[in-house]
Scaffold this active site. Sequence first.
Site, short mmCIF file in Angstrom:
data_model
loop_
_atom_site.label_atom_id
_atom_site.label_comp_id
_atom_site.label_asym_id
_atom_site.label_seq_id
_atom_site.Cartn_x
_atom_site.Cartn_y
_atom_site.Cartn_z
N SER A 434 0.82 -1.20 0.00
CA SER A 434 0.00 0.00 0.00
C SER A 434 0.86 1.25 0.00
O SER A 434 1.99 1.27 0.50
CB SER A 434 -0.91 0.00 1.23
OG SER A 434 -1.92 0.97 1.12
N GLN A 513 1.18 6.93 -7.05
CA GLN A 513 -0.07 7.53 -6.58
C GLN A 513 0.08 9.05 -6.67
O GLN A 513 0.92 9.64 -5.98
CB GLN A 513 -0.36 7.11 -5.13
CG GLN A 513 -1.69 7.61 -4.61
CD GLN A 513 -1.87 7.31 -3.13
OE1 GLN A 513 -1.26 7.97 -2.29
NE2 GLN A 513 -2.69 6.32 -2.80
N TYR A 594 -7.63 14.92 1.12
CA TYR A 594 -6.76 15.73 0.28
C TYR A 594 -7.62 16.42 -0.79
O TYR A 594 -8.85 16.32 -0.79
CB TYR A 594 -5.63 14.89 -0.28
CG TYR A 594 -4.74 14.31 0.80
CD1 TYR A 594 -4.14 15.15 1.74
CD2 TYR A 594 -4.53 12.94 0.93
CE1 TYR A 594 -3.35 14.64 2.76
CE2 TYR A 594 -3.74 12.42 1.95
CZ TYR A 594 -3.16 13.27 2.87
OH TYR A 594 -2.38 12.78 3.88
#
Length: 793
Positions: A434, A513, A594
Site C-alpha cells: 500500500s 499515486q 486531500y
Amino acid sequence: MLSTRGSTADPGARGTARPAPTNPHSPAKTSHPLRAAIIGGGPGGLYTAALLKRLAPEREITVYERNAPDDTFGFGVVLSDETLGGIEHADPAVYEALKAHFVRWDDIDIVHRNTRHTSSGHRFAALGRRRLLEILHDRCRDLGVDLRLRTEAPPPDELARAHDLVVAADGVHSATREAYRDVFRPRLTPHRCRYIWLAADFAFDAFRFEIAETEHGVMQLHGYPYSPDASTVLVEMREEVWRAAGFDELDEAESTARCAKIFTDALGGRPLRSNKSAWTTFRTVVNERWSHGNVVLLGDAAHTAHFSIGSGTKLAVEDALALAACLEEQPTLPQALAAYEEERRPVVASTQRAAKASLEWFEDLARYLGQPPRQFAFNLLTRSRRVTHENLRLRDAGFTDSVEREFGCPPGTPPMFTPFRLRGLTLRNRVVVSAMDMYSATDGVPGDFHLVHLGARALGGAALVMTEMVCVSPEGRITPGCAGLYTGRQGEAWRRITDFVHAGAPGTAIGVQLGHSGRKGSTRLMWEGMDEPLPDGNWPLVAPSPLPYRPGSQVPRELSRAQLTDVRQQFRTAAERAGQAGFDLLELHCAHGYLLSGFLSPLTNHRTDAYGGSLEKRLRFPLEVFDAVREVWPDERPMTVRISATDWAEGGTSAEEAVEIARAFAAHGADAIDVSTGQVVAGERPEFGRSYQTPYADRIRHEAGVPVIAVGAISSWDDVNSLILAGRTDLCALARPHLYDPHWTLHAAAEQGYDGPGAVWPAPYRAGSRPPRTGRTDAPKPRLTLHGPRQDV
C-alpha cells in the site's frame, strides 16, 4: 479461569458481616460482597448467582425474575467449547448437568438454489433454553440462592442501598440501564432485518442455512437441533421484504404457518410452532460504562451481539465468570468492577465487530446470490471474519479444496497467489504494498531512502508496489518531506527507482499515486507532529471551500475557476512525467481529505457553483482531473482511484454515495477502485478493527461491478486468502505488515508451502526461502515404559 482462583471459600476467612452501604454511590470497601441482588433470572443472572454463592456460601444472594420458572421466549442455546471449558473449571456440577443434555454435531449445511453444500468439523453443542434454566435453577437452590420468581425487582436505587452489590442482568430492555442512562450512556442501534424465533419438532442433522428467493425478496432460515427431537428455526428477512410479504398484517399463528410454507423443503413439510413469538428487529447495545457505584451491568443489559454468531448466552456466561473472578481477586469493589469491565470490554468489542459483520452480511444477502455456489457457501461461512480460509481448511479440507477449484486456483496454489489482470498489466499475485507516506524527500526528489524502501519491498514478492502520494506541485505537498513529480529532476529520480524494480525484481509492478494535499498541506513531518502547521516557512493552501482541517490549521483559499484549470494541468503534467519515469500503474488519490477528496465530501465541499452541491456536481472536478490524466497515461497501463468510502462522520459521504462515486470513475475508465475510508475530517469516529474497511470494498465490487483493492488492518496471509476466495475483493493492499517485514509476501508463500510463479524468490535470496534453523527443541521419545515386576494373578 476460576479454577486457578480457588474453590469454595472459607466462611471464617471473611470476618463478620458489614453494614450495607448507605447509598449506591458509596459502595462497600471490600470486593467480597456479602449481600448481592441480581435483577434478571436468565442464564447470565442465574449463573452469576451460583458462582458467587459457591465461592462464598455465607453470602446472601437474591435473584429477582418477573417471569415464571418455565417461561422462556427462545428454544435452543448454542455454547462453544471455550465457554464450556470455563464452566467446567468454575463449577463442574453445572457442567456435568449440561453435558447430560447436550446435542452435538459437526456439520453446517448451506442450501441455495436447490443445491446443498456441507462443511464439516465445526463442533457445536446445544440444549434447550428451558432445560438450561432448569439446571441453573436447581444449582442455585442447592447452593442456597434465594430465587424470587414471578417477582418484579425493587427499583435499583432501593436495591443498591440495601445490598453490597447489584447485578443488572435484566436483558436488552434493561430497566436498570435506563434508570441510570445518564451514567451508562447506552447506544442502541437498530438494524434492517426482521426475525422471529420458532421451533420444529424434529432434529436437523446439521446447522442449516437455507435461502428462499421469493416474489417479495430474499428470506433466510437459520436452524439447528437443541434436543434429539427438536430444532430452533429462526426466519429472517429485510424490513421491506417483510412488509411486502404481508407479515406485518399477520398474527403469531399466521406468521408461523406462512414461514413453514415458505421453507417446506427444509422442514420436510412439517409444521413450525411458536412460543409467544413475535417479529422483532435486532438492536446492538453498547454502553460507555458498565458500572455505577455498586450496580453493574451484565449480559444483554451491557452489550448484545447478533444471534447469527450465537454469542448472546455465551457472552452472558463469560461475563458471570469474569465478574466472579474479579470480585475474588481485587481488594475493593470499585477495583473489582473496573477490572471486570477492563477484562471483558475488548472481548465483547471483538465479538460485536464479528457480529456486526455477520448481521450486515445477512442484511445484504441478495448482493451475493449470483456468486458461484461454492463461493457463496464459503462467503457465508467466513462472513464474520472469525472463520477464515485456514481454519476452515483445518476443519474441512475437502470443502475448502472444492471452493478453490471452482475459483480457479491451480493445484497447491493458495488464492492469494493466483494472477489478476488490470488492462494490459498482469499481476502475478493479489498482494499490493500500500501507498505509505515516507516524508523523506528533499525538494520533492526521491533519494536513496526511497530506492532502498521501495526496492526492498519489490524484492519481497508483492505483485504491485505503490509509491507514497506523489505531489503534483510544491503547494500540493503535505509536508516539506513529500515527494513530487512537478520537475524533470524528480522524474529522473523516479526513473532510477522503477529501473531497479524492473531489473532487480522481474515480474513486480510499481505504481505511482498522484495527489494534491489541499487543505491538509503545509504541515510538519509526521513524527514531528502529524497535521500540525509548520512553525515557519508555510505555503498558502487551496481547497474546494475555505474550511480549515482542524482548529489552529491554516484556512485555505477557495479555488477559483482559473485555479481549477491550473490544478488539472498540474495533474496532467505529473502523469506525463510518471509515464516517462516507467511506472506500470497510476493511482489518482481522491481519499483522506486531500484536494480531490475534499471535492467529493459534503463536509468539505460547500461550493454553490457547478462544482458543489449534489454528488454529481461534487464529482465534476475529480472526474475532470481523471480524464486529463487518462488522456496522457499510456492506454495499455491501468489507472486506479483511491477513495474514502465513508467519512466516519455524520453528514459525510455515505456508503451508497461511495458506490456511485466508484461507478462514475469506472465509467470514465478506472480499472479498479482502491477502497479506503476516513481521514477527511478531524472529528471522525472510525470503527477500527481487523479488516474494518473491507465491507466497503465488498459492496462497491458487487454493486458497482468494478474490481476493487481492499485496504485497512489486513494483517495476515490468512485474511488475504479469505477475502479473495470469498469474492469480497480482487486485491489486498497492506501497509504496516510490509514495514514490519519487507518480504511479507515471500514469507507468506513459505509458510503455506507454496513455491510457484505467484511468489518468485530473487535468485540471490533463494537460500533464504526456508526458515533458518534454531536450537534443538525436540528430544528422544521414550520407547519403553518400565513397570515393576510382573505379578501373576
